[in-house]
Design an enzyme around this catalytic site. Structure first.
Site, mmCIF file in Angstrom:
data_model
loop_
_atom_site.group_PDB
_atom_site.id
_atom_site.type_symbol
_atom_site.label_atom_id
_atom_site.label_comp_id
_atom_site.label_asym_id
_atom_site.label_seq_id
_atom_site.Cartn_x
_atom_site.Cartn_y
_atom_site.Cartn_z
ATOM 1 N N CYS A 177 0.831 -1.203 0.000
ATOM 2 C CA CYS A 177 0.000 0.000 0.000
ATOM 3 C C CYS A 177 0.871 1.259 0.000
ATOM 4 O O CYS A 177 1.746 1.421 0.847
ATOM 5 C CB CYS A 177 -0.918 -0.015 1.216
ATOM 6 S SG CYS A 177 -2.033 1.398 1.299
ATOM 7 N N GLY A 178 0.640 2.137 -0.956
ATOM 8 C CA GLY A 178 1.396 3.387 -1.031
ATOM 9 C C GLY A 178 2.675 3.294 -1.836
ATOM 10 O O GLY A 178 3.338 4.315 -2.073
#
Length: 227
Positions: A177-178
């Protein structure tokens, strides 16, 4: 690649191209160390017929103790390359240095492409020399100080344990994530990374130079100097 409109993610084909670039550059600048190798695997249903399915592997590595400060790069014992099917029958080992009771620990590192996130993901396992896996609390003791601090703030969103997508066994992974977001910022902030035609070639090397620090893996300076 137009960096200004790029979202920081890559396709499976681009992942394979970046993986090949990492393998070749690692072998060239760090020939005395075991190389990263590409492990071919049966294609998943969503993979197009012309695309290559697999992941990068660096196994049985013994890193300098994370708790000690050293300038030299880690040295690794040699290991023969294996296929995806071979790995399902073997004991996966990996290392982060010395444990509290002075047993050597071994690390297996795999870089796997995440189709949902369209970014690479670092999977890892940690074992003692007899094959006994380290529990997560023991693994944390070997992580660099900055990684351990992050875990205290966001334990399971930072490192999670999930089934390895190819080996069907539980492995730890750094949550993706990210990743696309900070990879875009990384490339936008470095003119040399944004050169036409160079972005995909150095994508995994740039990514690993940051992600590898989480588990104490250091990228040879010569590789970073060539970006």
């Amino acid at each position: 690649m137009d960096i200004s409109s790029w979202d920081g993610t890559i396709s499976l084909a681009e992942f394979h191209a970046a993986a090949c670039a990492l393998v070749e550059k690692w072998k060239k600048v760090s020939s005395a160390s075991p190389p990263w190798s590409w492990v071919s695997c049966p294609k998943q249903p969503w993979v197009a017929s012309h695309e290559v399915e697999g992941y990068l592997s660096l196994e049985n590595i013994i890193l300098v103790s994370i708790k000690e400060e050293h300038d030299e790069l880690p040295s690794f014992p040699q290991k023969e390359e294996t296929s995806c099917s071979d790995k399902e029958e073997s004991i996966d080992i990996a290392t982060l240095g010395q444990s509290d009771h002075d047993e050597i620990c071994y690390y297996d590192l795999h870089i796997v492409y995440s189709a949902p996130y369209r970014v690479p993901v670092l999977y890892f396992r940690v074992y003692y020399s007899d094959g006994e896996p380290l529990q997560f609390e023991d693994i944390k003791k070997h992580l660099p100080a900055h990684s351990a601090k992050t875990l205290l703030d966001s334990k399971w969103t930072f490192i999670t344990q999930e089934e390895h997508p190819y080996l069907n066994r539980p492995w730890y992974k750094l949550h993706p994530c990210g990743t696309g977001e900070w990879m875009k910022l990384l490339f936008q902030g470095d003119v040399s990374l944004a050169r036409n035609g160079a972005a995909i070639e150095v994508y995994l090397i740039s990514w690993l130079s940051f992600v590898g620090q989480v588990v104490g893996l250091r990228i040879p300076y010569e590789m970073l100097n060539q970006l």
